[in-house]
Design an enzyme around this catalytic site. Structure first.
Site, mmCIF file in Angstrom:
data_model
loop_
_atom_site.group_PDB
_atom_site.id
_atom_site.type_symbol
_atom_site.label_atom_id
_atom_site.label_comp_id
_atom_site.label_asym_id
_atom_site.label_seq_id
_atom_site.Cartn_x
_atom_site.Cartn_y
_atom_site.Cartn_z
ATOM 1 N N GLU A 36 0.844 -1.201 0.000
ATOM 2 C CA GLU A 36 0.000 0.000 0.000
ATOM 3 C C GLU A 36 0.875 1.246 0.000
ATOM 4 O OE1 GLU A 36 -2.872 0.172 3.208
ATOM 5 O OE2 GLU A 36 -3.580 2.155 2.583
ATOM 6 N N ASN A 84 -6.653 1.684 2.861
ATOM 7 C CA ASN A 84 -7.378 2.943 3.008
ATOM 8 C C ASN A 84 -6.929 3.976 1.972
ATOM 9 O OD1 ASN A 84 -8.544 1.716 5.191
ATOM 10 N ND2 ASN A 84 -7.278 2.744 6.712
ATOM 11 N N GLU A 185 -12.664 -1.766 2.753
ATOM 12 C CA GLU A 185 -13.219 -1.399 4.073
ATOM 13 C C GLU A 185 -14.198 -0.224 3.974
ATOM 14 O OE1 GLU A 185 -10.057 -0.996 7.004
ATOM 15 O OE2 GLU A 185 -9.527 -3.108 6.813
ATOM 16 N N TYR A 265 -7.156 -8.156 12.041
ATOM 17 C CA TYR A 265 -5.835 -8.071 12.672
ATOM 18 C C TYR A 265 -6.000 -8.552 14.107
ATOM 19 C CZ TYR A 265 -4.461 -5.130 8.740
ATOM 20 O OH TYR A 265 -4.178 -4.663 7.476
ATOM 21 N N GLU A 314 -6.421 -8.898 4.055
ATOM 22 C CA GLU A 314 -5.568 -8.253 5.065
ATOM 23 C C GLU A 314 -5.635 -9.117 6.309
ATOM 24 O OE1 GLU A 314 -5.926 -4.023 5.849
ATOM 25 O OE2 GLU A 314 -6.433 -3.632 3.747
ATOM 26 N N GLN A 362 1.493 -6.047 5.927
ATOM 27 C CA GLN A 362 1.759 -5.813 4.516
ATOM 28 C C GLN A 362 3.086 -6.481 4.166
ATOM 29 O OE1 GLN A 362 1.257 -1.595 3.604
ATOM 30 N NE2 GLN A 362 -0.813 -1.565 4.466
HETATM 31 O O1 AHR Z 1 -2.998 -2.445 6.335
HETATM 32 C C1 AHR Z 1 -3.192 -1.221 6.969
HETATM 33 C C2 AHR Z 1 -4.614 -0.705 6.867
HETATM 34 O O2 AHR Z 1 -5.457 -1.501 7.638
HETATM 35 C C3 AHR Z 1 -5.238 -0.720 5.503
HETATM 36 O O3 AHR Z 1 -4.953 0.409 4.772
HETATM 37 C C4 AHR Z 1 -6.694 -0.785 5.794
HETATM 38 O O4 AHR Z 1 -7.425 -1.410 4.781
HETATM 39 C C5 AHR Z 1 -6.782 -1.468 7.139
HETATM 40 O O5 AHR Z 1 -7.593 -0.797 8.007
#
Ligand code: AHR
Length: 512
Positions: A36, A84, A185, A265, A314, A362
């Site tokens: 990203e 994002n 998202e 996460y 993610e 990432q």
């Molecule tokens: O990976 C970091 C961020 O986490 C991403 O930009 C978003 O999609 C998520 O909230």
């Protein structure tokens, strides 16, 4: 699928493996990456032309050490450009002569986007790495026209404006980008142009129709939430349907939506809660696959339309308080986090029937196993499980049964306690084309090792290959020049019990 019997203290743990029971094919795309425009992921991660150490940089300005690491991981697919970030990204800003590209304020992470790295740079990087691109569309400030133009730029062979722009920018052949995400998202309050589920579902379905009219070969990915939310339920119900007018009469083997994206996460300051937390993603996959079936049943989707799979695009260990996004989210990963990543990957193996793709978030610097500096590349603790899985856990998920004691304390998230077992030994097993059975056992206990009777396997030459990632302290981290947590290789003569040390990831490999 791994089944489990809870033992009480003093009973002898056992793991039985059934290579004759192949349960589901593992999609190689579970080892996907994500890059990203955030923090130092692109600039200073993939792309670092200003670095004074010219040995680290290739003729494109790409980091050679990062490319080598991606090749070593054999990453099959990489998502781009966000995250994002994509909610305000205009792809046209990032193509054509670099000196003419605009610098713009960036609203997701509150920086400035120079647009020096864009579509053609990303495609070139993917070609060098040997990976497939996966693009996310701007559902924030972007328009359908812009999305169609990007698809045309990437995939069209016609004599039309954006295909010709690609040619003018030096690329004759189409890139044939297969994977396209319908936003990112869009439900999140942090999102530019956050949407209601009703607004999103309506827009996603209409965009999907137009995109597939332009290129029916693409795979379209719906924007879900966690897999266990009302958003997932509603958007699947509205969009996973079969509408013969949308694709041309008689076309009953395709659908507009092919995959459903979810993000989770996990993290906890308590090391055991941290390591077992990815079991919540396992329940999310189970629930989400049920919601996919429910939508298909209620919408009478014919069986000839392939079942939509989950795109877990993610996942990782991340505590945004500890490593805030607007400060680059540079998490320092501990041994406990490495165990958590191994449990995450065990989840994807056990649930391979439902998961069509997964992308660690990432790939470089931002919540990543790989950290660049101006002088080189640090492999964090989480690199080792990722490498072991990507190298060896491919092929088929096979039936496995574990009998051991379990962690019975509180969990993070709290709902996990009632929803899932959390055994001290978290296990998955695979059988690959070469006849190798690989078993991963993660012992999340902080102090206890377990002697385990391994049943059901005998190797061709009487020995078993062993790969161990372990340490004494859960909070050990790797630092430049001192990568303490790595992979140790050995052999086991397959006699008696195998002892799994506390705080360890063990991979045992038998050639049948
Ligand atoms: O990976 C970091 C961020 O986490 C991403 O930009 C978003 O999609 C998520 O909230």
């Amino acid at each position: 699928m791994t089944t489990f019997t809870q033992l009480s203290s003093g009973q002898r743990p056992k793991i039985s493996i059934h290579p004759d029971r192949k349960l589901s094919k593992i999609n190689d795309n579970i080892y996907g990456g994500f890059t990203e425009h955030m923090g130092r992921c692109i600039y200073g991660g993939l792309y670092d032309p200003e670095n004074a150490n010219k040995n680290l940089i290739d003729e494109n300005g790409f980091r050679k050490d990062v490319i080598e690491a991606m090749k070593e991981l054999n990453v099959p697919v990489v998502r781009y450009p966000g995250g994002n970030f994509v909610a305000t990204y205009h792809w046209l800003d990032g193509v054509g002569p670099q000196e003419k590209r605009p610098r713009r304020p960036e609203l997701a992470w509150l920086g400035v986007e120079s647009n020096q790295f864009g579509t053609d740079e990303f495609m070139k990087w993917c070609e060098i790495v040997g990976t497939e691109p996966y693009l996310a569309l701007n559902f924030g400030t972007g328009t359908l026209d812009e999305a169609l133009a990007w698809l045309e730029y990437c995939n069209s062979t016609q004599d039309t404006e954006y295909a010709n722009l690609r040619r003018k920018n030096g690329r004759e052949e189409p890139y044939n980008v297969k994977y396209w995400a319908l936003g990112n998202e869009c439900w999140g309050p942090w999102q530019v142009e956050q949407m209601t589920k009703e607004d999103y579902a309506k827009k996603a379905y209409q965009w999907a129709k137009a995109l597939k009219l332009l290129d029916p070969s693409i795979t379209l990915i719906l924007c879900g939430e966690t897999g266990h939310s009302t958003w997932d339920f509603y958007t699947l119900k509205e969009c996973v349907r079969w509408d013969q007018h949308a694709l041309g009469a008689g076309n009953i083997t395709a659908s507009l939506i092919d995959m459903h994206s979810i993000h989770i996460y996990t993290a906890s300051d308590d090391p055991v809660k941290n390591s077992v937390a990815p079991r919540s993603a396992e329940r999310a996959i189970e629930i989400c696959s049920g919601l996919i079936d429910l939508a298909r049943i209620e919408n009478n989707v014919p069986a000839s339309v392939p079942r939509q799979t989950i795109c877990f695009d993610e996942w990782n260990v991340w505590d945004p308080q500890r490593a805030p996004g607007d400060q680059g989210a540079e998490e320092r990963y501990t041994l406990s986090d490495a165990l958590a990543v191994a449990v995450w990957l065990n989840v994807f193996i056990r649930q391979s029937k439902y998961v069509g793709m997964a992308n660690i978030a990432q790939s470089v610097n931002v919540i990543s196993p790989l950290m660049t500096s101006k002088d080189g590349l640090l492999k964090q603790t989480t690199w080792s499980p990722l490498l072991l899985f990507s190298k060896y856990m491919r092929g088929w998920t096979i039936a496995t049964h574990v009998s051991c004691e379990s962690y019975e304390g509180e969990t993070d998230p709290k709902w996990l306690r009632a929803a899932m077992d959390t055994p001290w030994l978290d296990v998955s097993a695979t059988l690959n084309e070469g006849g190798w059975v690989s078993v991963v056992v993660v012992n999340v206990h902080l102090r206890e090792s377990f002697g385990v009777e391994m049943q059901g396997l005998s190797s061709r030459n009487g020995t078993v290959k062993v790969y161990t990632v372990a340490g004494k302290e859960w909070d050990t981290v790797n630092t430049a020049g001192k990568e303490t947590i790595g992979i140790e290789e050995g052999e086991w003569d397959a006699q008696g019990e195998y002892t799994f040390p506390s705080l360890s990831i063990t991979m045992l490999r038998w050639q049948l």
